[in-house]
Design a protein around this motif. Structure first.
Motif, short mmCIF file in Angstrom:
data_model
loop_
_atom_site.label_atom_id
_atom_site.label_comp_id
_atom_site.label_asym_id
_atom_site.label_seq_id
_atom_site.Cartn_x
_atom_site.Cartn_y
_atom_site.Cartn_z
N SER A 343 0.83 -1.21 0.00
CA SER A 343 0.00 0.00 0.00
C SER A 343 0.86 1.25 0.00
O SER A 343 0.62 2.20 -0.75
CB SER A 343 -0.92 0.02 1.22
N HIS A 344 1.89 1.26 0.85
CA HIS A 344 2.73 2.46 0.95
C HIS A 344 3.52 2.70 -0.33
O HIS A 344 3.70 3.86 -0.75
CB HIS A 344 3.66 2.34 2.15
N VAL A 345 3.99 1.64 -0.95
CA VAL A 345 4.67 1.79 -2.24
C VAL A 345 3.71 2.45 -3.24
O VAL A 345 4.06 3.37 -3.97
CB VAL A 345 5.14 0.42 -2.78
N GLY A 346 2.48 1.96 -3.25
CA GLY A 346 1.48 2.50 -4.16
C GLY A 346 1.08 3.93 -3.84
O GLY A 346 0.84 4.74 -4.75
N PHE A 347 1.00 4.26 -2.54
CA PHE A 347 0.68 5.64 -2.15
C PHE A 347 1.71 6.61 -2.72
O PHE A 347 1.36 7.65 -3.27
CB PHE A 347 0.65 5.78 -0.62
N GLU A 348 2.97 6.28 -2.50
CA GLU A 348 4.05 7.14 -3.02
C GLU A 348 3.90 7.34 -4.52
O GLU A 348 3.92 8.45 -5.03
CB GLU A 348 5.41 6.48 -2.75
N ARG A 349 3.78 6.22 -5.23
CA ARG A 349 3.80 6.25 -6.68
C ARG A 349 2.57 6.95 -7.26
O ARG A 349 2.68 7.81 -8.14
CB ARG A 349 3.91 4.83 -7.25
N LEU A 350 1.39 6.59 -6.74
CA LEU A 350 0.17 7.15 -7.30
C LEU A 350 0.09 8.66 -7.08
O LEU A 350 -0.38 9.40 -7.95
CB LEU A 350 -1.05 6.47 -6.67
N GLY A 351 0.58 9.12 -5.93
CA GLY A 351 0.59 10.56 -5.71
C GLY A 351 1.43 11.28 -6.74
O GLY A 351 1.02 12.32 -7.29
N MET A 352 2.61 10.76 -7.01
CA MET A 352 3.48 11.40 -8.02
C MET A 352 2.89 11.29 -9.41
O MET A 352 2.98 12.23 -10.22
CB MET A 352 4.87 10.77 -7.96
N GLU A 353 2.25 10.17 -9.72
CA GLU A 353 1.62 10.01 -11.03
C GLU A 353 0.46 11.00 -11.21
O GLU A 353 0.25 11.53 -12.31
CB GLU A 353 1.15 8.58 -11.21
N ASN A 354 -0.28 11.25 -10.13
CA ASN A 354 -1.35 12.25 -10.19
C ASN A 354 -0.78 13.63 -10.51
O ASN A 354 -1.29 14.35 -11.37
CB ASN A 354 -2.10 12.30 -8.85
N LEU A 355 0.31 13.98 -9.81
CA LEU A 355 0.91 15.30 -10.00
C LEU A 355 1.46 15.46 -11.42
O LEU A 355 1.18 16.45 -12.09
CB LEU A 355 2.03 15.52 -8.99
N MET A 356 2.25 14.50 -11.84
CA MET A 356 2.90 14.64 -13.15
C MET A 356 1.89 14.56 -14.29
O MET A 356 2.04 15.24 -15.31
CB MET A 356 3.99 13.59 -13.30
N GLY A 357 0.86 13.75 -14.12
CA GLY A 357 -0.17 13.67 -15.15
C GLY A 357 -0.93 14.98 -15.30
O GLY A 357 -1.06 15.52 -16.40
N PHE A 358 -1.39 15.50 -14.18
CA PHE A 358 -2.19 16.72 -14.21
C PHE A 358 -1.36 17.95 -14.58
O PHE A 358 -1.73 18.73 -15.46
CB PHE A 358 -2.86 16.94 -12.86
N LEU A 359 -0.22 18.10 -13.91
CA LEU A 359 0.62 19.28 -14.17
C LEU A 359 1.31 19.22 -15.52
O LEU A 359 1.78 20.23 -16.02
CB LEU A 359 1.65 19.43 -13.05
N GLY A 360 1.36 18.01 -16.11
CA GLY A 360 1.95 17.87 -17.43
C GLY A 360 0.97 18.14 -18.55
O GLY A 360 1.29 17.92 -19.72
N GLY A 361 -0.24 18.59 -18.19
CA GLY A 361 -1.21 18.92 -19.21
C GLY A 361 -2.27 17.86 -19.42
O GLY A 361 -3.18 18.04 -20.24
N GLY A 362 -2.16 16.75 -18.68
CA GLY A 362 -3.16 15.70 -18.80
C GLY A 362 -4.22 15.80 -17.71
O GLY A 362 -4.60 16.89 -17.30
N GLU A 363 -4.63 14.63 -17.21
CA GLU A 363 -5.66 14.60 -16.18
C GLU A 363 -5.13 13.91 -14.93
O GLU A 363 -4.27 13.03 -15.01
CB GLU A 363 -6.91 13.86 -16.69
#
Length: 376
Positions: A343-363
């Motif tokens: 779970s903790h591995v996933g928390f770290e990763r999913l948070g960063m994926e949310n940031l990079m996806g959204f701030l990179g112009g995606g969703e």
């Protein structure tokens, strides 16, 4: 398993490597571009597992750190614009980075207008006023999909404990008392049942509720009834579930009621709802403790309306209701259903994926408050 759910390979077999200042602090960039990078505010502890992804985040954004700050100090820092006009906040762990308390209007109003997204660990978000965040133009993303497998496994343990009187047997054996052991040994069988074929009534068929349903049908051939504010016909078909338009319909028919729904600010199960329970039904809660009126639950257990309960969460955490914890027909946990390395591995990763996806112009991948953001 969803794409954001961590695998054992992601977690690895070796102990996590603490992040160093060079990998976890404000990541340096070439001198010519350092000040041009948008800033991400990292709340709480260092990254422990996803170091390569964190390095990529640092290459694209300037990372500032708040570490551990109490509410007053955090408010002061925001007023002083200590971290500048950051565009995002990132909280990779559920037990750190939240020392400032509830995210209400008082805190949210202090955020810079540049902040557009908050990606946080954990499934529940009752501590965040997500509507107010949306009204301030900020998307809030949780990480429910990263802990879905762990929560679902724990839910199965709690379901089994309510059917098979696991707590009674365990406490009797652990007591070391011969009479208690014999009492459980000789009498548990007369009051316990297999879950096979019985109705599991799930309140909330989101990612976690659906995964629990899949496990319960596959392993124990339980029949799934559910109630939710929306109907999930595809999920119904895949697990043979029945939708209950009203909560009362579900409560009147379920052999075990399971809560897997977010806390919306009000109690869901109290005296009026327990009156609709099938007599002797079981209750499991892996959602939020405040969904249940615990005094009403104690009365329902005393009256035999509810025969047993399994509670991972509690209304006044970290305090556990003694009238529930001391019963031999109630299993209580320390809000650890989603607690695993995976779970903790996933928390770290999913948070960063949310940031990079959204701030990179995606969703953003897992937003929970878009309905209010869009209205604005």
């Amino acid at each position: 398993m969803s794409a954001s759910t961590p695998t054992p390979l992601d977690a690895g077999l070796a102990p996590p490597k603490p992040a160093t200042a060079s990998t976890a602090g404000s990541t340096p960039a070439p001198a010519s571009s350092a000040q041009e990078k948008p800033t991400v505010l990292h709340l709480g502890d260092d990254i422990r597992w996803n170091h390569d992804l964190y390095k990529e985040l640092g290459n694209r954004f300037r990372i500032e750190r708040s570490y551990t700050l109490g509410r007053d100090e955090f408010k002061k820092a925001l007023r002083e614009r200590r971290w500048g006009d950051f565009v995002a906040m990132y909280r990779p762990f559920w037990n750190t980075g939240g020392e400032m308390g509830n995210w209400d209007l008082e805190l949210i109003s202090l955020l810079p207008k540049s902040c557009k997204i908050y990606a946080s660990a954990g499934a529940g978000f009752d501590w965040v006023d997500t509507k107010t965040m949306a009204e301030h133009g900020i998307i809030y993303c949780n990480s429910a999909s990263a802990c879905t497998e762990s929560v679902a496994d724990a839910a199965i343990v709690l379901i089994l404990s309510t059917y098979r009187a696991i707590v009674w047997s365990f406490l009797a054996a652990r007591s070391g008392d011969v009479s208690q052991f014999r009492n459980a040994n000789q009498n548990v069988a007369a009051v316990t049942h297999n879950p096979n074929g019985s109705i599991l009534g799930i309140i909330g068929l989101g990612k976690i509720g659906y995964r629990i349903a899949q496990k319960a049908t596959a392993a124990f051939e339980m029949r799934i009834w559910y109630h939710d504010v929306v109907r999930f016909e595809e999920r119904e078909q895949s697990i043979g579930a029945r939708w209950c338009e009203t909560l009362e319909e579900l409560l009147q028919n379920a052999d075990c009621v399971l809560l897997a729904t977010p806390f919306s600010g009000s109690v869901l199960l109290s005296t009026a709802q327990f009156a609709h329970f099938k007599r002797g039904a079981r209750l499991v809660n892996i959602a939020r403790g405040k969904l249940i009126d615990e005094d009403a639950l104690v009365r329902a257990l005393d009256d035999g309306v509810v025969s047993s309960a399994g509670l991972d969460v509690h209304a006044d955490e970290p305090n556990v209701n003694a009238k529930l914890a001391q019963r031999d027909n109630v299993m209580v946990l320390s809000h650890t259903a989603g607690a695993s390395v995976e779970s903790h591995v996933g928390f770290e990763r999913l948070g960063m994926e949310n940031l990079m996806g959204f701030l990179g112009g995606g969703e953003a991948l897992t937003p929970v408050n878009l309905q209010w953001l869009r209205k604005e």
